[in-house]
Scaffold this motif. Sequence first.
Motif, mmCIF file in Angstrom:
data_model
loop_
_atom_site.group_PDB
_atom_site.id
_atom_site.type_symbol
_atom_site.label_atom_id
_atom_site.label_comp_id
_atom_site.label_asym_id
_atom_site.label_seq_id
_atom_site.Cartn_x
_atom_site.Cartn_y
_atom_site.Cartn_z
ATOM 1 N N LYS A 1 0.972 -1.776 0.083
ATOM 2 C CA LYS A 1 -0.296 0.113 0.034
ATOM 3 C C LYS A 1 0.797 1.185 -0.002
ATOM 4 N N ILE A 2 1.365 1.021 0.544
ATOM 5 C CA ILE A 2 2.639 2.362 0.722
ATOM 6 C C ILE A 2 3.685 2.416 -1.007
ATOM 7 N N GLN A 3 3.527 1.236 -1.304
ATOM 8 C CA GLN A 3 4.518 1.395 -2.223
ATOM 9 C C GLN A 3 3.488 1.714 -3.865
ATOM 10 N N ASP A 4 2.164 1.414 -3.116
ATOM 11 C CA ASP A 4 0.767 1.971 -4.576
ATOM 12 C C ASP A 4 0.531 3.467 -4.116
ATOM 13 N N GLY A 5 1.063 4.735 -3.178
ATOM 14 C CA GLY A 5 0.203 4.738 -2.328
ATOM 15 C C GLY A 5 -0.973 5.703 -2.514
#
Length: 53
Positions: free
Chosen positions: A32-36
């Motif tokens: 979720k951090i990577q896809d914002g």
Amino acid sequence: MKLKLPDRFNIPVQPREWFLVPLEVIEEVVEKIQDGTLEQFQYEPETASLRQV
């Protein structure tokens, strides 16, 4: 309980907080951090899972 653990610089630190989070949830958070999209989710300790807010 007093416990000291070495940090990444090998300096002893005494943890004051402990978190019990399943590895699957940690992996999901990283995604979720990577896809914002992390701000759209909240951790639910009762179910040990993420839920969309």
